[in-house]
Every structure is written in structure tokens, then in C-alpha cells.
Design a protein around this motif. Sequence first.
Motif, short mmCIF file in Angstrom:
data_model
loop_
_atom_site.label_atom_id
_atom_site.label_comp_id
_atom_site.label_asym_id
_atom_site.label_seq_id
_atom_site.Cartn_x
_atom_site.Cartn_y
_atom_site.Cartn_z
N ARG A 122 0.82 -1.20 0.00
CA ARG A 122 0.00 0.00 0.00
C ARG A 122 0.86 1.26 0.00
O ARG A 122 0.44 2.29 -0.50
N GLY A 123 2.01 1.20 0.60
CA GLY A 123 2.88 2.37 0.67
C GLY A 123 3.88 2.22 1.80
O GLY A 123 4.04 1.14 2.38
N LEU A 124 4.56 3.33 2.12
CA LEU A 124 5.55 3.35 3.19
C LEU A 124 5.03 4.22 4.32
O LEU A 124 4.48 5.31 4.09
N LEU A 125 5.19 3.73 5.54
CA LEU A 125 4.68 4.42 6.72
C LEU A 125 5.77 4.55 7.78
O LEU A 125 6.72 3.76 7.80
N CYS A 126 5.60 5.51 8.69
CA CYS A 126 6.47 5.56 9.86
C CYS A 126 6.03 4.41 10.78
O CYS A 126 4.94 3.86 10.63
N ASN A 127 6.87 4.08 11.74
CA ASN A 127 6.54 2.97 12.64
C ASN A 127 5.25 3.22 13.42
O ASN A 127 4.47 2.31 13.65
N GLY A 128 5.03 4.48 13.84
CA GLY A 128 3.83 4.79 14.62
C GLY A 128 2.55 4.53 13.84
O GLY A 128 1.62 3.88 14.33
N CYS A 129 2.50 5.01 12.60
CA CYS A 129 1.30 4.80 11.78
C CYS A 129 1.13 3.33 11.42
O CYS A 129 0.02 2.80 11.41
N ASN A 130 2.23 2.65 11.14
CA ASN A 130 2.17 1.23 10.81
C ASN A 130 1.65 0.43 12.00
O ASN A 130 0.82 -0.46 11.85
N SER A 131 2.13 0.77 13.19
CA SER A 131 1.66 0.08 14.40
C SER A 131 0.19 0.35 14.64
O SER A 131 -0.56 -0.56 15.03
N ALA A 132 -0.24 1.59 14.42
CA ALA A 132 -1.64 1.94 14.63
C ALA A 132 -2.54 1.11 13.72
O ALA A 132 -3.55 0.55 14.17
N LEU A 133 -2.17 1.00 12.44
CA LEU A 133 -2.97 0.17 11.52
C LEU A 133 -2.98 -1.28 11.99
O LEU A 133 -4.01 -1.95 11.92
N GLY A 134 -1.85 -1.74 12.47
CA GLY A 134 -1.76 -3.11 12.98
C GLY A 134 -2.68 -3.33 14.17
O GLY A 134 -3.34 -4.36 14.27
N HIS A 135 -2.73 -2.35 15.06
CA HIS A 135 -3.61 -2.48 16.23
C HIS A 135 -5.08 -2.50 15.82
O HIS A 135 -5.90 -3.12 16.49
N PHE A 136 -5.40 -1.83 14.73
CA PHE A 136 -6.78 -1.84 14.23
C PHE A 136 -7.02 -3.04 13.31
O PHE A 136 -8.11 -3.18 12.76
N ARG A 137 -6.01 -3.89 13.16
CA ARG A 137 -6.10 -5.11 12.35
C ARG A 137 -6.62 -4.83 10.94
O ARG A 137 -7.40 -5.58 10.39
N ASP A 138 -6.16 -3.71 10.37
CA ASP A 138 -6.53 -3.31 9.00
C ASP A 138 -8.05 -3.20 8.81
O ASP A 138 -8.55 -3.34 7.71
N SER A 139 -8.78 -2.94 9.88
CA SER A 139 -10.24 -2.86 9.81
C SER A 139 -10.69 -1.42 9.56
O SER A 139 -10.50 -0.54 10.42
N VAL A 140 -11.29 -1.18 8.40
CA VAL A 140 -11.82 0.14 8.07
C VAL A 140 -12.92 0.53 9.06
O VAL A 140 -13.00 1.68 9.50
N GLU A 141 -13.75 -0.44 9.44
CA GLU A 141 -14.84 -0.17 10.38
C GLU A 141 -14.30 0.30 11.73
O GLU A 141 -14.80 1.26 12.32
N ALA A 142 -13.26 -0.37 12.22
CA ALA A 142 -12.68 0.01 13.50
C ALA A 142 -12.06 1.40 13.41
O ALA A 142 -12.18 2.21 14.34
N LEU A 143 -11.43 1.72 12.30
CA LEU A 143 -10.85 3.05 12.12
C LEU A 143 -11.94 4.12 12.06
O LEU A 143 -11.78 5.22 12.60
N ARG A 144 -13.05 3.82 11.41
CA ARG A 144 -14.16 4.77 11.36
C ARG A 144 -14.72 5.02 12.76
O ARG A 144 -15.04 6.16 13.12
N ARG A 145 -14.85 3.95 13.54
CA ARG A 145 -15.33 4.12 14.92
C ARG A 145 -14.34 4.96 15.73
O ARG A 145 -14.74 5.80 16.54
#
Length: 163
Positions: A122-145
Amino acid sequence: MDESRECGRCGQLRPTESFLGATGRSFLSCQQCREYARRINQASRDARPGSNRAMNLWTKYRITEAFYDELRSRQGYRCAICGIHEDEIPATLAGRPRKDGKPSAQAFRLVVDHCHGTSAIRGLLCNGCNSALGHFRDSVEALRRAMDYLESEPLTVPPRAVV
């Protein structure tokens, strides 16, 4: 009476303590097999032309160093989410100290983000943003919430009674 067990690699009966690491971790293979595997792996790495960086990028993501560098350039050397420039990200050493005493390689400042379902980059991310996506398990619904939560009004706390 000395206890022994069969090595999962060589099939030999070995003393139970040869299946324990220095920290007490239990292994399926005996110490002799683990040491042999370490020597073979090191010889393979030493014989392979190119860098460990190239090997890691290819093994994990099936991309070349040139593609990674092109992607960095295309993104302006910035995280695709928060926009931080890679020069503003602290350089850290990667992994645990090496047993041979050589310094550890510098970690990538921008990490490869990929879909865990399709393995698409998908692209290149800093560790913080990459970890955040990982914690949300790549779930768009969880990110929207999470967005809704951040945009909601904070709770009002009743004032404390003065005593």
C-alpha cells in the motif's frame, strides 16, 4: 538417571538439557543441530551477493531495493499517513545485539505497509502509523469508529465538591 529425548531434526537421543537455550527456552532440536543450522545459515548469507536489506525486502514483500527507493521518492520521503519526513524519524538500531560483535544495521525509517489478506503493497509508513494500523487489524470499520470517537464531544465531568 539421566533423561533423554529424541531430536526433531537428527533423530538422535540427546540429554534433555541439550534442548534448552541459555534462557531456559525449550527447543525441538538439540544444541548440536541448532549450532549446525546457525553455521549453515551464516555461510549462506555470507555467500549471497547483495545486502541483507535487499534479501529482507524480497523475502517479506517480493519487492526490490530499487522499487522501495522509488516508492520513497514518489511519497516525497514522507509517511503516507501522517506526512512526517523520514529525516525527522529517529534512527534506531534494528534488533538485538549481534553475537559476532558487529554493529546492528540501521532500521528502515519508513516501513513497507501491506495488506495482510492479499499481500499487496500500500505504501511506506512511519513505525507509529504502521503500528496503529496493525492495532486496528486493517479494519476500516474500527478506524471509522475511532474517528467518530475522536470527533465526539468530550464527557463532562461534574465539578468536585469543595470540602
